[in-house]
Design a protein around this motif. Structure first.
Motif, PDB file in Angstrom:
ATOM      1  N   ASP A  31       1.031 -12.689  28.182  1.00 26.63           N
ATOM      2  CA  ASP A  31       0.764 -12.605  29.630  1.00 26.63           C
ATOM      3  C   ASP A  31      -0.675 -13.015  29.942  1.00 26.63           C
ATOM      4  O   ASP A  31      -0.931 -13.739  30.912  1.00 26.63           O
ATOM      5  CB  ASP A  31       1.005 -11.179  30.142  1.00 26.63           C
ATOM      6  N   ALA A  32      -1.615 -12.536  29.117  1.00 28.40           N
ATOM      7  CA  ALA A  32      -3.032 -12.876  29.337  1.00 28.40           C
ATOM      8  C   ALA A  32      -3.254 -14.372  29.117  1.00 28.40           C
ATOM      9  O   ALA A  32      -3.975 -15.027  29.882  1.00 28.40           O
ATOM     10  CB  ALA A  32      -3.916 -12.057  28.394  1.00 28.40           C
ATOM     11  N   VAL A  33      -2.620 -14.916  28.074  1.00 26.52           N
ATOM     12  CA  VAL A  33      -2.748 -16.351  27.786  1.00 26.52           C
ATOM     13  C   VAL A  33      -2.252 -17.165  28.981  1.00 26.52           C
ATOM     14  O   VAL A  33      -2.916 -18.103  29.449  1.00 26.52           O
ATOM     15  CB  VAL A  33      -1.929 -16.721  26.517  1.00 26.52           C
ATOM     16  N   ILE A  34      -1.079 -16.789  29.484  1.00 24.82           N
ATOM     17  CA  ILE A  34      -0.456 -17.600  30.539  1.00 24.82           C
ATOM     18  C   ILE A  34      -1.244 -17.493  31.848  1.00 24.82           C
ATOM     19  O   ILE A  34      -1.378 -18.480  32.575  1.00 24.82           O
ATOM     20  CB  ILE A  34       1.029 -17.230  30.665  1.00 24.82           C
ATOM     21  N   PHE A  35      -1.819 -16.336  32.109  1.00 25.25           N
ATOM     22  CA  PHE A  35      -2.657 -16.217  33.308  1.00 25.25           C
ATOM     23  C   PHE A  35      -3.846 -17.190  33.228  1.00 25.25           C
ATOM     24  O   PHE A  35      -4.092 -17.980  34.152  1.00 25.25           O
ATOM     25  CB  PHE A  35      -3.165 -14.784  33.492  1.00 25.25           C
ATOM     26  N   LEU A  36      -4.569 -17.157  32.113  1.00 25.04           N
ATOM     27  CA  LEU A  36      -5.758 -18.023  31.994  1.00 25.04           C
ATOM     28  C   LEU A  36      -5.390 -19.504  31.993  1.00 25.04           C
ATOM     29  O   LEU A  36      -6.146 -20.352  32.459  1.00 25.04           O
ATOM     30  CB  LEU A  36      -6.538 -17.682  30.725  1.00 25.04           C
ATOM     31  N   LEU A  37      -4.200 -19.805  31.455  1.00 24.28           N
ATOM     32  CA  LEU A  37      -3.744 -21.199  31.404  1.00 24.28           C
ATOM     33  C   LEU A  37      -3.425 -21.723  32.805  1.00 24.28           C
ATOM     34  O   LEU A  37      -3.661 -22.880  33.110  1.00 24.28           O
ATOM     35  CB  LEU A  37      -2.473 -21.232  30.539  1.00 24.28           C
ATOM     36  N   SER A  38      -2.930 -20.826  33.641  1.00 23.41           N
ATOM     37  CA  SER A  38      -2.300 -21.223  34.905  1.00 23.41           C
ATOM     38  C   SER A  38      -3.303 -21.541  36.017  1.00 23.41           C
ATOM     39  O   SER A  38      -4.498 -21.242  35.919  1.00 23.41           O
ATOM     40  CB  SER A  38      -1.397 -20.092  35.403  1.00 23.41           C
ATOM     41  N   GLU A  39      -2.773 -22.078  37.098  1.00 20.34           N
ATOM     42  CA  GLU A  39      -3.583 -22.382  38.286  1.00 20.34           C
ATOM     43  C   GLU A  39      -4.124 -21.122  38.945  1.00 20.34           C
ATOM     44  O   GLU A  39      -5.056 -21.171  39.738  1.00 20.34           O
ATOM     45  CB  GLU A  39      -2.747 -23.185  39.287  1.00 20.34           C
ATOM     46  N   GLN A  40      -3.517 -19.950  38.634  1.00 21.35           N
ATOM     47  CA  GLN A  40      -4.027 -18.692  39.190  1.00 21.35           C
ATOM     48  C   GLN A  40      -5.441 -18.404  38.682  1.00 21.35           C
ATOM     49  O   GLN A  40      -6.154 -17.593  39.254  1.00 21.35           O
ATOM     50  CB  GLN A  40      -3.105 -17.543  38.821  1.00 21.35           C
ATOM     51  N   ALA A  41      -5.815 -19.066  37.584  1.00 23.33           N
ATOM     52  CA  ALA A  41      -7.165 -18.888  37.028  1.00 23.33           C
ATOM     53  C   ALA A  41      -7.985 -20.160  37.247  1.00 23.33           C
ATOM     54  O   ALA A  41      -8.844 -20.507  36.443  1.00 23.33           O
ATOM     55  CB  ALA A  41      -7.063 -18.571  35.538  1.00 23.33           C
ATOM     56  N   SER A  42      -7.758 -20.821  38.386  1.00 18.24           N
ATOM     57  CA  SER A  42      -8.308 -22.169  38.586  1.00 18.24           C
ATOM     58  C   SER A  42      -9.837 -22.233  38.607  1.00 18.24           C
ATOM     59  O   SER A  42     -10.406 -23.306  38.434  1.00 18.24           O
ATOM     60  CB  SER A  42      -7.757 -22.775  39.874  1.00 18.24           C
ATOM     61  N   HIS A  43     -10.502 -21.076  38.825  1.00 21.82           N
ATOM     62  CA  HIS A  43     -11.977 -21.114  38.819  1.00 21.82           C
ATOM     63  C   HIS A  43     -12.548 -20.366  37.614  1.00 21.82           C
ATOM     64  O   HIS A  43     -13.719 -19.976  37.606  1.00 21.82           O
ATOM     65  CB  HIS A  43     -12.512 -20.530  40.131  1.00 21.82           C
ATOM     66  N   ILE A  44     -11.696 -20.165  36.593  1.00 21.47           N
ATOM     67  CA  ILE A  44     -12.153 -19.434  35.405  1.00 21.47           C
ATOM     68  C   ILE A  44     -12.202 -20.385  34.221  1.00 21.47           C
ATOM     69  O   ILE A  44     -11.195 -21.001  33.854  1.00 21.47           O
ATOM     70  CB  ILE A  44     -11.208 -18.255  35.077  1.00 21.47           C
ATOM     71  N   THR A  45     -13.384 -20.511  33.638  1.00 18.23           N
ATOM     72  CA  THR A  45     -13.520 -21.268  32.387  1.00 18.23           C
ATOM     73  C   THR A  45     -14.626 -20.630  31.551  1.00 18.23           C
ATOM     74  O   THR A  45     -15.454 -19.873  32.065  1.00 18.23           O
ATOM     75  CB  THR A  45     -13.776 -22.770  32.652  1.00 18.23           C
ATOM     76  N   MET A  46     -14.595 -20.886  30.220  1.00 18.97           N
ATOM     77  CA  MET A  46     -15.540 -20.298  29.260  1.00 18.97           C
ATOM     78  C   MET A  46     -15.381 -18.787  29.151  1.00 18.97           C
ATOM     79  O   MET A  46     -16.262 -18.105  28.622  1.00 18.97           O
ATOM     80  CB  MET A  46     -17.002 -20.577  29.647  1.00 18.97           C
ATOM     81  N   HIS A  47     -14.300 -18.244  29.665  1.00 17.57           N
ATOM     82  CA  HIS A  47     -14.141 -16.793  29.667  1.00 17.57           C
ATOM     83  C   HIS A  47     -13.452 -16.316  28.397  1.00 17.57           C
ATOM     84  O   HIS A  47     -12.509 -16.940  27.926  1.00 17.57           O
ATOM     85  CB  HIS A  47     -13.323 -16.365  30.890  1.00 17.57           C
ATOM     86  N   ASP A  48     -13.938 -15.196  27.866  1.00 19.74           N
ATOM     87  CA  ASP A  48     -13.331 -14.584  26.678  1.00 19.74           C
ATOM     88  C   ASP A  48     -12.670 -13.287  27.123  1.00 19.74           C
ATOM     89  O   ASP A  48     -13.356 -12.294  27.361  1.00 19.74           O
ATOM     90  CB  ASP A  48     -14.434 -14.333  25.636  1.00 19.74           C
ATOM     91  N   LEU A  49     -11.362 -13.314  27.258  1.00 18.88           N
ATOM     92  CA  LEU A  49     -10.626 -12.149  27.767  1.00 18.88           C
ATOM     93  C   LEU A  49     -10.173 -11.277  26.596  1.00 18.88           C
ATOM     94  O   LEU A  49      -9.328 -11.682  25.796  1.00 18.88           O
ATOM     95  CB  LEU A  49      -9.419 -12.623  28.591  1.00 18.88           C
ATOM     96  N   ARG A  50     -10.765 -10.094  26.502  1.00 14.85           N
ATOM     97  CA  ARG A  50     -10.440  -9.163  25.428  1.00 14.85           C
ATOM     98  C   ARG A  50      -9.195  -8.380  25.812  1.00 14.85           C
ATOM     99  O   ARG A  50      -9.164  -7.735  26.858  1.00 14.85           O
ATOM    100  CB  ARG A  50     -11.628  -8.199  25.255  1.00 14.85           C
ATOM    101  N   VAL A  51      -8.188  -8.403  24.946  1.00 15.35           N
ATOM    102  CA  VAL A  51      -6.940  -7.678  25.250  1.00 15.35           C
ATOM    103  C   VAL A  51      -6.674  -6.759  24.063  1.00 15.35           C
ATOM    104  O   VAL A  51      -5.845  -7.048  23.196  1.00 15.35           O
ATOM    105  CB  VAL A  51      -5.762  -8.664  25.470  1.00 15.35           C
ATOM    106  N   ASP A  52      -7.408  -5.639  24.004  1.00 11.23           N
ATOM    107  CA  ASP A  52      -7.324  -4.790  22.805  1.00 11.23           C
ATOM    108  C   ASP A  52      -7.246  -3.300  23.124  1.00 11.23           C
ATOM    109  O   ASP A  52      -7.558  -2.466  22.267  1.00 11.23           O
ATOM    110  CB  ASP A  52      -8.501  -5.091  21.856  1.00 11.23           C
ATOM    111  N   GLY A  53      -6.863  -2.962  24.348  1.00  3.34           N
ATOM    112  CA  GLY A  53      -6.705  -1.551  24.700  1.00  3.34           C
ATOM    113  C   GLY A  53      -8.012  -0.768  24.619  1.00  3.34           C
ATOM    114  O   GLY A  53      -8.011   0.451  24.499  1.00  3.34           O
ATOM    115  N   GLY A  54      -9.129  -1.497  24.665  1.00  3.95           N
ATOM    116  CA  GLY A  54     -10.440  -0.841  24.630  1.00  3.95           C
ATOM    117  C   GLY A  54     -10.974  -0.610  23.223  1.00  3.95           C
ATOM    118  O   GLY A  54     -12.018   0.024  23.032  1.00  3.95           O
TER     119      GLY A  54
END
Ligand SMILES: NC(=O)c1ccc[n+]([C@@H]2O[C@H](COP(=O)([O-])OP(=O)(O)OC[C@H]3O[C@@H](n4cnc5c(N)ncnc54)[C@H](O)[C@@H]3O)[C@@H](O)[C@H]2O)c1
Length: 257
Positions: A228-251
């Motif tokens: 889900d996180a991968v597809i969000f960043l890939l998609s147009e919904q993240a059109s102004h996001i680049t160079m971002h490192d999204l941590r998905v590890d439950g904290g």
């Protein structure tokens, strides 16, 4: 999410996180090129999907010649690649002082050079078209030291910075490049670390002996959650996001960079 008829290349597609990404992209209507070095597992997975829009490609991403050939083949058969997801990775455990040359080299060949091979090759085509988006799957071990994971953590730190520099080079060409850094996720790679039935509970609890915190959200991620996180960043919904490192590890790594 609109991936209707978009061409997406996914590496490490046969199982685990890569397979979850492929499955979701098919549901969103994408045409998917599913790359993996494990022919048997890849074909079994693709058969199970019963989708007309996914094609398997057996390739070792650590070999740049194979990567160049397969990307050219995908561009010709499926069409221009709109999106890339680099997931393939391996984990060789061991203290750094005891690690063999082969373990070190294999880890970097797949996790770092493999990601370089695929992102560089696809980016050359995307740059011509001034269009595209890519996500590189790294790890929360890229920023927090782990016992017995020295080679893996170093290879992931390198690939995280590779993706950020690539994002910088490609930004002027309307191409985004982001990173998803999972924590413990229920896949074959994670299960190989569990020594008995209490494996998940031990990971969630953490271990002072291993200088490892537990998972504040009290659960191991499913491959779907990471997808889900991968597809969000890939998609147009993240059109102004680049160079971002999204941590998905439950904290689990307390957001440490
Ligand atoms: N599972 C976790 O807990 C976890 C945590 C953090 C990061 N990650 C990262 O997520 C990614 C996916 O991991 P997973 O847990 O799904 O692993 P997995 O072992 O279940 O799947 C990895 C896939 O990559 C493929 N692969 C390996 N070497 C390859 C090569 N040279 N060429 C092409 N394909 C190759 C394998 O055949 C396999 O299908 C990896 O990069 C991993 O480092 C996983």
């Amino acid at each position: 999410m609109n991936f209707q008829n978009k061409v997406v290349l996914v590496t490490g597609a046969a199982q685990g996180i890569g397979a979850a990404v492929v499955d979701k992209l098919c549901q969103y209507g994408a045409k998917v090129a599913a790359l993996d070095s494990n022919e048997t597992v890849l074909y079994r997975f693709i058969d199970s999907l019963r989708s007309q829009t996914v094609l398997p490609f057996v390739v070792d991403i650590s070999d740049s010649r194979q990567v160049i050939c397969v990307v050219e083949q995908i561009e010709k058969t499926l069409g221009p690649i709109d999106y890339l997801v680099s997931v393939a990775g391996i984990l060789r455990m061991g203290d750094l002082l005891a690690l063999s040359d082969e373990d070190w080299q294999a880890t970097f060949s797949v996790n770092t050079t493999g990601a370089f091979n695929i992102t560089r090759t696809v980016a050359r085509y995307m740059k011509e078209r001034c269009s595209g988006s890519m996500v590189v799957v790294s790890s929360n071990a890229a920023s927090v030291p782990r016992m017995q994971m020295g080679a893996y953590a170093a290879s992931k730190a390198a690939v995280t910075m590779l993706a950020k520099c690539l994002a910088l080079e490609l930004a002027a060409f309307n191409i985004r490049c982001n990173i998803v850094s999972p924590g413990s996720t229920d896949t074959a790679m994670q299960r190989a670390l569990w020594t008995d039935a209490s494996g998940p509970e031990k990971v969630i609890a953490g271990s002072l002996d291993h200088h490892r915190l537990g998972i504040p959200l009290q659960k191991i991620a499913s491959p779907d959650t990471i997808a889900d996180a991968v597809i969000f960043l890939l998609s147009e919904q993240a059109s102004h996001i680049t160079m971002h490192d999204l941590r998905v590890d439950g904290g689990a790594t307390l957001g440490c960079q």
